[in-house]
Scaffold this motif. Sequence first.
Motif, PDB file in Angstrom:
ATOM      1  N   LYS A 104       0.835  -1.196   0.000  1.00  0.00           N
ATOM      2  CA  LYS A 104       0.000   0.000   0.000  1.00  0.00           C
ATOM      3  C   LYS A 104       0.873   1.252   0.000  1.00  0.00           C
ATOM      4  N   LEU A 105       0.525   2.197  -0.845  1.00  0.00           N
ATOM      5  CA  LEU A 105       1.288   3.437  -0.935  1.00  0.00           C
ATOM      6  C   LEU A 105       0.950   4.365   0.225  1.00  0.00           C
ATOM      7  N   LEU A 106       1.977   5.048   0.741  1.00  0.00           N
ATOM      8  CA  LEU A 106       1.738   6.107   1.721  1.00  0.00           C
ATOM      9  C   LEU A 106       1.190   7.332   0.996  1.00  0.00           C
ATOM     10  N   GLU A 107       0.194   7.970   1.572  1.00  0.00           N
ATOM     11  CA  GLU A 107      -0.381   9.180   0.978  1.00  0.00           C
ATOM     12  C   GLU A 107       0.231  10.409   1.639  1.00  0.00           C
ATOM     13  N   ILE A 108       0.862  11.257   0.836  1.00  0.00           N
ATOM     14  CA  ILE A 108       1.473  12.494   1.313  1.00  0.00           C
ATOM     15  C   ILE A 108       0.801  13.667   0.607  1.00  0.00           C
ATOM     16  N   GLU A 160       8.809  14.053  -6.412  1.00  0.00           N
ATOM     17  CA  GLU A 160       8.273  12.927  -7.181  1.00  0.00           C
ATOM     18  C   GLU A 160       9.262  11.767  -7.233  1.00  0.00           C
ATOM     19  N   GLN A 161      10.567  12.082  -7.310  1.00  0.00           N
ATOM     20  CA  GLN A 161      11.562  11.017  -7.305  1.00  0.00           C
ATOM     21  C   GLN A 161      11.572  10.301  -5.958  1.00  0.00           C
ATOM     22  N   ALA A 162      11.473  11.070  -4.874  1.00  0.00           N
ATOM     23  CA  ALA A 162      11.438  10.463  -3.543  1.00  0.00           C
ATOM     24  C   ALA A 162      10.198   9.588  -3.378  1.00  0.00           C
ATOM     25  N   ALA A 163       9.065  10.059  -3.884  1.00  0.00           N
ATOM     26  CA  ALA A 163       7.833   9.270  -3.794  1.00  0.00           C
ATOM     27  C   ALA A 163       7.986   7.943  -4.526  1.00  0.00           C
ATOM     28  N   LEU A 164       8.648   7.982  -5.678  1.00  0.00           N
ATOM     29  CA  LEU A 164       8.882   6.765  -6.451  1.00  0.00           C
ATOM     30  C   LEU A 164       9.811   5.812  -5.698  1.00  0.00           C
ATOM     31  N   ASP A 165      10.855   6.358  -5.094  1.00  0.00           N
ATOM     32  CA  ASP A 165      11.828   5.526  -4.386  1.00  0.00           C
ATOM     33  C   ASP A 165      11.286   4.974  -3.074  1.00  0.00           C
ATOM     34  N   TYR A 219      13.345  16.292  -2.442  1.00  0.00           N
ATOM     35  CA  TYR A 219      13.541  14.867  -2.125  1.00  0.00           C
ATOM     36  C   TYR A 219      13.568  14.666  -0.610  1.00  0.00           C
ATOM     37  N   LEU A 220      14.342  15.488   0.081  1.00  0.00           N
ATOM     38  CA  LEU A 220      14.465  15.351   1.530  1.00  0.00           C
ATOM     39  C   LEU A 220      13.138  15.622   2.240  1.00  0.00           C
ATOM     40  N   ALA A 221      12.358  16.558   1.701  1.00  0.00           N
ATOM     41  CA  ALA A 221      11.083  16.889   2.331  1.00  0.00           C
ATOM     42  C   ALA A 221      10.129  15.703   2.298  1.00  0.00           C
ATOM     43  N   VAL A 222      10.027  15.037   1.152  1.00  0.00           N
ATOM     44  CA  VAL A 222       9.160  13.856   1.063  1.00  0.00           C
ATOM     45  C   VAL A 222       9.727  12.715   1.903  1.00  0.00           C
ATOM     46  N   SER A 223      11.045  12.557   1.890  1.00  0.00           N
ATOM     47  CA  SER A 223      11.669  11.522   2.714  1.00  0.00           C
ATOM     48  C   SER A 223      11.354  11.740   4.194  1.00  0.00           C
ATOM     49  N   ALA A 224      11.413  13.000   4.633  1.00  0.00           N
ATOM     50  CA  ALA A 224      11.089  13.319   6.026  1.00  0.00           C
ATOM     51  C   ALA A 224       9.615  13.053   6.321  1.00  0.00           C
ATOM     52  N   ALA A 225       8.748  13.359   5.356  1.00  0.00           N
ATOM     53  CA  ALA A 225       7.315  13.101   5.545  1.00  0.00           C
ATOM     54  C   ALA A 225       7.042  11.607   5.671  1.00  0.00           C
ATOM     55  N   VAL A 226       7.759  10.799   4.896  1.00  0.00           N
ATOM     56  CA  VAL A 226       7.607   9.340   4.986  1.00  0.00           C
ATOM     57  C   VAL A 226       8.069   8.849   6.360  1.00  0.00           C
TER      58      VAL A 226
END
Length: 320
Positions: free
Chosen positions: A35-39, A59-64, A275-282
């Motif tokens: 299941k994908l995380l929703e951000i 978008e790259q972070a979301a993919l990774d 990238y770092l912002a999405v990584s931190a959100a995850v």
Amino acid sequence: MKRKVLLQLVVPLLSLCVLFLLLTMDPVRPSQPQKLLEISVLFRQSDASTWSVARQGMEQAALDLNAELRFLTPAGEDLAAEQRELLEREAESGTNAILLIPSDREALADTVEVITSAGTPVVTLETDMSDAGASVCIGADNVALGEVLGNAALNGAPEGSLVVLLDTAAGSTGVTDRMEAAQTVLEAAGRQVSRCRPMDGESLASALERTLTVMRPAAVVAFDAADLEQAAALLSEREDAPLLYGAGSTATVAAYLEQSTIVSIAAQNEFAAGYLAVSAAVQAAAGQESFQLDPLEFFLVRQENMYEPENQKLLFPVTR
């Protein structure tokens, strides 16, 4: 005869080996997609074009990292009110985390505190809201960045001359921190400072045109990419244009820097910021309530050094 005996011994032995392997292996189960995380990503202005490189990083972070992003932009004039509504709506919808680029940290503080207390983590980009419960802020040290821009403008503005600061921030943000830090540096060094702020319904270009008609500044300083692009477009058409300094590293900004319309910029790696912002959100969605990240590095880039390898990475990021 020997061959027959050998077969009688080997075949059962091989059968036992195969049976043993089957017993030690997990039964094959049909694989199910994770299941994908929703951000939810909330921009601070209706025109998010200057965030295009940061968005590529997101978008790259979301993919990774197996996340799904929902990009949201305010459409009206009261940005803080719209962001409050979006924050509340996204939290109620059950999003796993929110990535916020605040339009006014003071106006949004109560809302951020309520939704983070209720269990929806918030990560901010550019403007620190950790005091209101946000997990972390991704961005440069805004005070240091403003001081660097103020010192850069000192080189083009003689003592006693006027420097105009572009003031478009609707409220208290990281951009405001940059401007106030630059003003402190300039005034301490004996320069006059005036803030150019658009009136209701007025564009920044019109406000700056009006300011230049009344005043004769030696330099103009912009504190985000959107303002810098608009100022450069106007000043590129004027023969008596003051020197222009600013923050931001879009393709448009790079073009004006190459043409000498912009003297120098304070630039950070926008792709890395996204990238770092999405990584931190995850990480926040996974339950890491708060954590510390060092401020992003930024560099002062001029026309003469814009094609050095490190600066090329800032101005012309290569994305996958």
